[in-house]
Motif scaffolding. Structure first.
Motif, PDB file in Angstrom:
ATOM      1  N   GLY A 186       8.148  -0.047   8.094  1.00  0.00           N
ATOM      2  CA  GLY A 186       7.478   0.984   7.312  1.00  0.00           C
ATOM      3  C   GLY A 186       6.026   1.216   7.667  1.00  0.00           C
ATOM      4  O   GLY A 186       5.565   2.360   7.696  1.00  0.00           O
ATOM      5  N   LEU A 187       5.264   0.135   7.952  1.00  0.00           N
ATOM      6  CA  LEU A 187       3.808   0.258   8.037  1.00  0.00           C
ATOM      7  C   LEU A 187       3.234   0.123   9.440  1.00  0.00           C
ATOM      8  O   LEU A 187       2.337   0.892   9.809  1.00  0.00           O
ATOM      9  N   MET A 188       3.701  -0.823  10.216  1.00  0.00           N
ATOM     10  CA  MET A 188       3.047  -1.152  11.484  1.00  0.00           C
ATOM     11  C   MET A 188       2.938   0.034  12.430  1.00  0.00           C
ATOM     12  O   MET A 188       1.915   0.241  13.087  1.00  0.00           O
ATOM     13  N   GLY A 189       3.981   0.829  12.526  1.00  0.00           N
ATOM     14  CA  GLY A 189       3.941   1.989  13.415  1.00  0.00           C
ATOM     15  C   GLY A 189       3.410   3.234  12.747  1.00  0.00           C
ATOM     16  O   GLY A 189       2.613   3.978  13.326  1.00  0.00           O
ATOM     17  N   ASN A 190       3.836   3.477  11.507  1.00  0.00           N
ATOM     18  CA  ASN A 190       3.531   4.753  10.857  1.00  0.00           C
ATOM     19  C   ASN A 190       2.077   4.893  10.413  1.00  0.00           C
ATOM     20  O   ASN A 190       1.499   5.973  10.508  1.00  0.00           O
ATOM     21  N   PHE A 219       3.336  -7.776  -2.685  1.00  0.00           N
ATOM     22  CA  PHE A 219       4.219  -8.417  -3.663  1.00  0.00           C
ATOM     23  C   PHE A 219       5.143  -9.425  -2.987  1.00  0.00           C
ATOM     24  O   PHE A 219       5.255 -10.583  -3.422  1.00  0.00           O
ATOM     25  N   PHE A 220       5.795  -9.013  -1.922  1.00  0.00           N
ATOM     26  CA  PHE A 220       6.711  -9.934  -1.224  1.00  0.00           C
ATOM     27  C   PHE A 220       5.945 -11.066  -0.552  1.00  0.00           C
ATOM     28  O   PHE A 220       6.436 -12.192  -0.457  1.00  0.00           O
ATOM     29  N   THR A 221       4.733 -10.773  -0.083  1.00  0.00           N
ATOM     30  CA  THR A 221       3.905 -11.828   0.515  1.00  0.00           C
ATOM     31  C   THR A 221       3.581 -12.902  -0.520  1.00  0.00           C
ATOM     32  O   THR A 221       3.638 -14.110  -0.215  1.00  0.00           O
ATOM     33  N   ALA A 222       3.244 -12.477  -1.741  1.00  0.00           N
ATOM     34  CA  ALA A 222       2.936 -13.444  -2.801  1.00  0.00           C
ATOM     35  C   ALA A 222       4.153 -14.289  -3.144  1.00  0.00           C
ATOM     36  O   ALA A 222       4.045 -15.508  -3.369  1.00  0.00           O
ATOM     37  N   ARG A 232      10.136   6.132   5.524  1.00  0.00           N
ATOM     38  CA  ARG A 232       9.474   6.201   4.223  1.00  0.00           C
ATOM     39  C   ARG A 232       8.080   6.842   4.322  1.00  0.00           C
ATOM     40  O   ARG A 232       7.573   7.384   3.350  1.00  0.00           O
ATOM     41  N   LEU A 233       7.447   6.746   5.483  1.00  0.00           N
ATOM     42  CA  LEU A 233       6.118   7.337   5.676  1.00  0.00           C
ATOM     43  C   LEU A 233       6.183   8.372   6.787  1.00  0.00           C
ATOM     44  O   LEU A 233       6.845   8.152   7.812  1.00  0.00           O
ATOM     45  N   ASN A 234       5.484   9.472   6.598  1.00  0.00           N
ATOM     46  CA  ASN A 234       5.436  10.535   7.607  1.00  0.00           C
ATOM     47  C   ASN A 234       4.295  10.244   8.577  1.00  0.00           C
ATOM     48  O   ASN A 234       3.129  10.283   8.183  1.00  0.00           O
ATOM     49  N   PRO A 235       4.606   9.953   9.853  1.00  0.00           N
ATOM     50  CA  PRO A 235       3.529   9.637  10.797  1.00  0.00           C
ATOM     51  C   PRO A 235       2.739  10.860  11.246  1.00  0.00           C
ATOM     52  O   PRO A 235       1.687  10.718  11.863  1.00  0.00           O
ATOM     53  N   ALA A 250       0.098   5.536   2.124  1.00  0.00           N
ATOM     54  CA  ALA A 250       0.916   4.334   2.314  1.00  0.00           C
ATOM     55  C   ALA A 250       0.715   3.305   1.210  1.00  0.00           C
ATOM     56  O   ALA A 250       1.294   2.217   1.271  1.00  0.00           O
ATOM     57  N   VAL A 251      -0.064   3.624   0.181  1.00  0.00           N
ATOM     58  CA  VAL A 251      -0.423   2.644  -0.849  1.00  0.00           C
ATOM     59  C   VAL A 251       0.790   2.000  -1.521  1.00  0.00           C
ATOM     60  O   VAL A 251       0.823   0.770  -1.683  1.00  0.00           O
ATOM     61  N   PRO A 252       1.813   2.767  -1.952  1.00  0.00           N
ATOM     62  CA  PRO A 252       2.955   2.099  -2.607  1.00  0.00           C
ATOM     63  C   PRO A 252       3.611   1.043  -1.728  1.00  0.00           C
ATOM     64  O   PRO A 252       4.011  -0.022  -2.221  1.00  0.00           O
ATOM     65  N   TRP A 253       3.678   1.300  -0.438  1.00  0.00           N
ATOM     66  CA  TRP A 253       4.325   0.342   0.466  1.00  0.00           C
ATOM     67  C   TRP A 253       3.403  -0.824   0.788  1.00  0.00           C
ATOM     68  O   TRP A 253       3.864  -1.938   1.034  1.00  0.00           O
ATOM     69  N   LEU A 254       2.117  -0.605   0.767  1.00  0.00           N
ATOM     70  CA  LEU A 254       1.167  -1.709   0.923  1.00  0.00           C
ATOM     71  C   LEU A 254       1.234  -2.645  -0.282  1.00  0.00           C
ATOM     72  O   LEU A 254       1.154  -3.871  -0.140  1.00  0.00           O
TER      73      LEU A 254
END
Length: 620
Positions: free
Chosen positions: A108-112, A44-47, A8-11, A35-39
């Motif tokens: 999606g986020l940790m690596g990219n 959302f899921f955290t809440a 989903r994100l281009n590294p 990466a804002v949409p995925w953040l």
């Protein structure tokens, strides 16, 4: 499923985005905006997870009340809906939300996110000027790039993941407890105020120490890497002890920041634990008091105490996360100090590639002082015809290497212009300029890669036949075929070690010359191109060098004047000005500075004992 979220994100984004801002929030936004949409999805899921966990404590209180008061007969039928809802939340809702949150975060986020930031920072550093790297440890630069990229990710994700969870969880807990009796919320509010004050006092101080620690760590790493990079010099001068002291000084400085940090952590941990214990005590005591007055049910007390115990355990985690956040903020601030530095030599807006050239070079009233205001190059004008072979002569500091560095646009001239085939080099892209200039320097360092990759650096994509042909012309095939590295790779596949340390100076120089044979650029700079070769090897490749120079514009610098005496024209520099020019014979006959330099040499070799007069190599 994993691959879908990983893509989903281009590294490795193509767009650079320019120089990062010099303030914290804009700096972080510069690297995470893609990466804002995925953040947002992560938050959302955290809440949802936070609300779901608090709801479970509410269900727990309900179960306690049911078990204490409800009639067993018909219990399941009466409470079937609530029980199904509880089971659905516990077995389906929370696991599903956790899975989706994990996919967004870990895939999606940790690596990219850090890789994208690291990639852009690395590209920015590759574009920095030579003066920038002259003032920085390579290890220090690498450490700051690696640390800052990770800290950008951690700073954002701690706020949008950890603190969203904590805030939503605490607000939900307050609402749940207040639904039983508002007085039970008072210990929670008191705890939050005290906890907030503790964090307000401790965390910024921990962040300041973390910033100092990040800088101390990068200095320590830079010093260690510097020793390893120059290990031959260390051993030649038998200075292992000196290097130990040099590294020990930076290690002690780093350890001092660790000690200061750990002292604060110990006191913070003790105070937070005391505050947590006070919360559990007040909730339990208040709950029992209200239960004795029949103001709340046993289930409400159980839920409130359970939440207090959960918050108690969470607070230790929150403490470390908050401390980690400010530590990462400190690292980002430390990295910003380097990454926000403007690039000294940049392509102009609208710069065009330099078209194929014949090699006419003009230095038009060029002045350059390394920013010192005077000295080095003063109003120099020089015309070089296409295919002309020029020898640059002069004492150390006369400006010879500076002149070639200006032609390569490692630095921008402070006044005047440099033209190639009439094109101002300041108006073309740096890559296209340097692609048409071949350089062999005195201090040749190779990449820690294979022989094949080092030679093919001259023309990426060259075939093995072309690589071998270039190596043959540089008289390098003899030793290449006999090479074998520690992993058993041989010939072209053998790796040469950092900076080519596994090869002799002469072997490194021949690989560098092979690289230039393969590049076949129309303009050639030879800065002591054969200085590391013994006389026999130098004589063997001298003919190949003359073949390489055929039809090319050449600027050559040499200690031994005999190696450039056959050039078409010799340019004699003194204090950044041209004081003489002409053929070797004409300059010797003129009896000027060149004749004086030549008289100090016999057959091209130095004969006078004074070191100050023996060397004419450029050091500026």
């Amino acid at each position: 499923m994993y691959r879908f979220f990983e893509r989903r994100l281009n590294p490795f984004p193509e767009a650079q985005g320019g120089l990062p801002p010099g303030r914290f929030l804009p700096f972080v936004w510069h690297y995470i905006r893609g990466a804002v949409p995925w953040l947002v999805a992560m938050s959302f899921f955290t809440a949802i997870i936070a609300v779901g966990e608090v709801a479970l404590f509410g269900f727990l209180g309900g179960i306690v009340d049911w078990l204490a008061e409800a009639d067993r007969d018909g219990f399941v039928q009466r409470e079937a809906g609530t029980l199904i809802l509880m089971g659905g939340v516990l077995l389906i809702g929370l696991p599903l939300a956790t899975l989706l949150q994990g996919l967004v975060v870990y895939q999606g986020l940790m690596g990219n996110v850090p890789m994208s930031a690291r990639w852009r920072m690395h590209r920015q550093m590759l574009g920095q000027s030579m003066s920038f790297f002259g003032n920085e440890f390579a290890g220090r630069v690498a450490t700051k790039v690696m640390q800052t990229a990770l800290s950008v990710r951690e700073s954002v994700m701690k706020v949008l993941d950890v603190f969203v969870f904590v805030i939503v969880y605490f607000a939900s807990a307050l609402a749940l407890v207040a639904s039983a009796d508002w007085r039970l919320t008072l210990p929670l509010i008191l705890w939050a105020v005290v906890y907030g004050f503790i964090m307000y006092w401790y965390v910024p101080r921990l962040g300041k120490i973390a910033e100092e620690q990040a800088d101390a760590r990068s200095i320590m790493t830079g010093r260690i890497v510097d020793s390893y990079t120059n290990i031959q010099t260390v051993k030649l001068f038998a200075h292992s002890g000196l290097e130990e002291d040099y590294a020990k000084g930076s290690m002690s400085g780093f350890l001092g920041t660790v000690y200061r940090q750990m002292r604060m952590v110990t006191s913070l941990n003790a105070i937070v634990y005391l505050n947590n214990s006070l919360l559990v005590f007040l909730i339990a005591a208040g709950g029992i008091y209200l239960w004795l007055g029949e103001l709340v049910t046993a289930g409400a007390v159980a839920a409130a105490v359970g939440l207090a115990l959960r918050i108690k355990s969470m607070s230790q985690w929150i403490m470390w996360e908050v401390a980690g956040l400010f530590e990462n903020i400190g690292v980002v601030f430390d990295g910003m100090s380097m990454l926000k530095k403007p690039v000294a030599v940049e392509d102009r807006d609208g710069a065009q590639p330099l078209p194929p050239v014949s090699g006419a070079v003009r230095f038009d009233d060029v002045t350059f002082h390394y920013g010192k205001g005077s000295g080095v190059i003063e109003g120099l004008t020089l015309d070089i015809k296409p295919g002309e072979k020029i020898g640059l002569v002069g004492r150390s500091g006369a400006g010879k290497t500076t002149l070639t560095n200006l032609l390569l646009r490692f630095y921008d001239a402070e006044a005047g212009r440099i033209l190639i085939d009439g094109h101002d080099i300041a108006a073309v892209t740096q890559d296209s300029l340097r692609s048409q200039i071949g350089v062999v320097t005195q201090d040749t360092s190779l990449l820690h890669r294979s022989i094949r990759e080092n030679i093919a650096y001259g023309r990426p994509g060259a075939s093995d036949d072309e690589i071998l042909a270039a190596a043959g012309r540089a008289e390098a095939l003899g030793f290449i075929h006999s090479l074998e590295d520690a992993k058993g790779r041989t010939g072209l596949d053998a790796h040469v070690g950092e900076r080519g340390v596994k090869l002799s100076g002469g072997q490194r120089q021949r690989i560098a010359i092979a690289r230039i044979f393969l590049k076949d650029a129309p303009i050639l700079i030879l800065d002591e191109a054969t200085s590391a070769l013994d006389s026999e090897v130098e004589a063997a490749i001298q003919g190949s060098l003359f073949d390489l120079m055929e039809g090319k514009t050449v600027l050559a610098i040499a200690h031994r004047l005999s190696t450039i005496a056959a050039m078409d024209r010799l340019i004699v520099l003194d204090r950044g000005e041209i004081v003489e020019q002409g053929t070797h014979e004409a300059l010797v006959a003129a009896g000027g500075l060149y004749a004086d330099l030549w008289s100090r040499q016999s057959g091209g070799f130095l004969v006078e004992p004074e070191p100050a007069n023996d060397y004419s190599e450029e050091t500026d």
